[in-house]
Design a protein around this motif. Structure first.
Motif, PDB file in Angstrom:
ATOM      1  N   ASP A 213       0.955  -1.062   0.023  1.00 23.08           N
ATOM      2  CA  ASP A 213      -0.058   0.258  -0.288  1.00 23.08           C
ATOM      3  C   ASP A 213       0.929   1.275  -0.056  1.00 23.08           C
ATOM      4  O   ASP A 213       1.824   1.026  -0.004  1.00 23.08           O
TER       5      ASP A 213
ATOM      6  N   GLY B 280      -5.485   2.093   7.136  1.00 24.11           N
ATOM      7  CA  GLY B 280      -5.865   1.332   7.443  1.00 24.11           C
ATOM      8  C   GLY B 280      -4.841   0.297   7.862  1.00 24.11           C
ATOM      9  O   GLY B 280      -5.121  -0.944   8.649  1.00 24.11           O
ATOM     10  N   SER B 281      -4.440  -0.390   6.511  1.00 21.03           N
ATOM     11  CA  SER B 281      -3.318  -0.944   5.823  1.00 21.03           C
ATOM     12  C   SER B 281      -2.049  -1.635   6.875  1.00 21.03           C
ATOM     13  O   SER B 281      -1.687  -2.003   8.243  1.00 21.03           O
TER      14      SER B 281
ATOM     15  N   GLY C  53      -9.266  -7.035   6.431  1.00 21.43           N
ATOM     16  CA  GLY C  53      -8.609  -7.846   5.052  1.00 21.43           C
ATOM     17  C   GLY C  53      -7.779  -8.206   4.660  1.00 21.43           C
ATOM     18  O   GLY C  53      -7.173  -8.871   6.147  1.00 21.43           O
TER      19      GLY C  53
ATOM     20  N   SER D 254     -11.302  -2.439   5.981  1.00 18.64           N
ATOM     21  CA  SER D 254      -9.297  -2.738   5.323  1.00 18.64           C
ATOM     22  C   SER D 254      -8.929  -3.343   6.869  1.00 18.64           C
ATOM     23  O   SER D 254      -8.313  -4.546   6.566  1.00 18.64           O
TER      24      SER D 254
ATOM     25  N   GLY E 230      -9.853   6.465   8.353  1.00 20.06           N
ATOM     26  CA  GLY E 230      -9.315   5.221   7.380  1.00 20.06           C
ATOM     27  C   GLY E 230     -10.649   4.850   7.143  1.00 20.06           C
ATOM     28  O   GLY E 230     -11.352   5.720   7.508  1.00 20.06           O
ATOM     29  N   ASN E 231     -10.613   3.609   6.076  1.00 19.11           N
ATOM     30  CA  ASN E 231     -11.931   2.431   6.147  1.00 19.11           C
ATOM     31  C   ASN E 231     -11.964   1.660   6.606  1.00 19.11           C
ATOM     32  O   ASN E 231     -11.075   0.613   6.445  1.00 19.11           O
TER      33      ASN E 231
ATOM     34  N   GLY F 260      -3.069  -2.038  -2.104  1.00 16.54           N
ATOM     35  CA  GLY F 260      -3.957  -1.420  -0.793  1.00 16.54           C
ATOM     36  C   GLY F 260      -4.393  -0.773  -0.897  1.00 16.54           C
ATOM     37  O   GLY F 260      -4.487   0.175  -2.530  1.00 16.54           O
ATOM     38  N   THR F 261      -5.393  -0.734  -0.130  1.00 12.24           N
ATOM     39  CA  THR F 261      -6.150   1.254  -1.668  1.00 12.24           C
ATOM     40  C   THR F 261      -6.440   2.372   0.112  1.00 12.24           C
ATOM     41  O   THR F 261      -7.658   2.924  -0.089  1.00 12.24           O
ATOM     42  N   ASP F 262      -5.740   1.755   1.515  1.00 16.80           N
ATOM     43  CA  ASP F 262      -6.307   2.890   2.339  1.00 16.80           C
ATOM     44  C   ASP F 262      -5.159   2.624   3.622  1.00 16.80           C
ATOM     45  O   ASP F 262      -4.403   1.502   3.903  1.00 16.80           O
TER      46      ASP F 262
ATOM     47  N   CYS G 167      -4.427  -7.232   5.963  1.00 16.38           N
ATOM     48  CA  CYS G 167      -3.505  -6.595   6.626  1.00 16.38           C
ATOM     49  C   CYS G 167      -3.519  -6.642   7.970  1.00 16.38           C
ATOM     50  O   CYS G 167      -2.918  -6.291   9.190  1.00 16.38           O
TER      51      CYS G 167
END
Length: 320
Positions: free
Chosen positions: A150, A179-180, A233, A230, A226-227, A174-176, A235
């Protein structure tokens, strides 16, 4: 791609081994007086794996930094700031920094990418994180897993995933970043709690721990911007098997041995992370009962069994 891996402990040595295996020009760099570096330098192997001759081993930090297109850092998270004071003396423009460690800085509450951001212009030296499940003991046997890379820089993220993916590790984009990083750091705290349950003979409670742990970390991620999804997921929740159940998990083992009164000699990142997350929970007004219980036991001398009993006998509430 020329890659320098800074840090040659269990995970750092595995990353060097893996990236060499996937065709990159790899240098493994460690501190000259560190036992793990001395072992790799003299024998080219450690307790987990053996280095092929194609991996260069050096204690010359300046050389390691200057030669690299990608600098991967795998050290204890609480030492990142002091370590970067040395690294930032060299020209880092155009290089990619990848953080392969999981934690939150206790003194500031900053995520590790934010710590690096205190030293570099991320528009010139982009920063990424490499998180998710996996143990060297499995990878060297050819047992595959999935991980996440990410970054706030989409181009860099895509480049790293493309370069590093293989049949052994499938990388996801990764998209956050918030969050990651928070999810990856927090799973170590949940891992310590799981080890404490193991030590008390309450292993069957680990299912409830997983469900509730993911919910509370989702709340924290959301509060930090963050989301919250996450947390479900790779992470965080996706790393639970490797952290809450594996015999190789340092954090789980730390919790188990703490209950039994046995000193754990290896690094368990979740110890200091529990303190950092506890402080973040207080600052942002987020209810983190599992983090709070672990923090109380480790830093305030609370009774382990009493703290965990209170944790699972809280007032009646709806699950979601």
């Amino acid at each position: 791609m020329k890659v320098s891996v800074l840090g040659c402990g269990r995970w750092g040595s595995c990353i060097a081994w893996y990236l060499d295996k996937t065709g990159h020009e790899v240098l493994s760099c460690g501190l000259p007086d560190a036992p793990e570096f001395i072992q790799l330098k003299t024998t080219r192997k450690n307790d987990y794996l053996s280095f092929p001759e194609s991996i260069e081993v050096s204690d010359d930090l300046e050389y390691a930094v200057n030669r690299a297109e990608v600098i991967i850092i795998s050290i204890s998270s609480q030492y990142l700031r002091s370590y970067f004071e040395d690294i930032s003396k060299y020209n880092l423009d155009g290089k990619i920094i990848v953080l392969c460690m999981k934690g939150v800085e206790v003194t500031t509450g900053k995520r590790l990418s934010q710590v690096v951001g205190d030293f570099v212009d991320t528009s010139k030296t982009p920063v990424a994180v490499w998180v998710g499940p996996g143990h060297p003991q499995d990878y060297v046997k050819g047992i595959p897993n999935c991980m996440v890379i990410d970054s706030d820089n989409q181009e860099v993220k895509e480049k790293l995933v493309s370069e590093f993916t293989s049949e052994l590790i499938r990388f996801y984009l990764g998209t956050d970043l918030i969050g990651s990083e928070i999810g990856a750091a927090a799973k170590n705290v949940i891992g310590i709690a799981a080890g404490m349950l193991d030590g008390l003979g309450y292993t069957s409670l680990k299912g409830a721990l997983m469900a509730r742990g993911t919910r509370e970390i989702a709340r924290l991620i959301k509060a930090l911007g963050g989301n919250e999804f996450s947390a479900y997921g790779l992470c965080h929740l996706g790393d639970y098997e490797a952290t809450l159940f594996s015999p190789w998990s340092h954090n789980r083992k730390y919790g188990e041995q703490f209950v039994k009164g046995v000193k754990f000699e290896k690094l368990a990142e979740g110890v200091m992370t529990s303190k950092a997350l506890y402080k973040l929970g207080q600052e942002y007004g987020v209810d983190l009962p599992i983090v709070h219980a672990v923090y109380e036991v480790l830093f305030e001398g609370s009774d382990v069994e009493e703290s965990l009993r209170k944790l699972f006998l809280r007032s009646v509430k709806e699950e979601f």
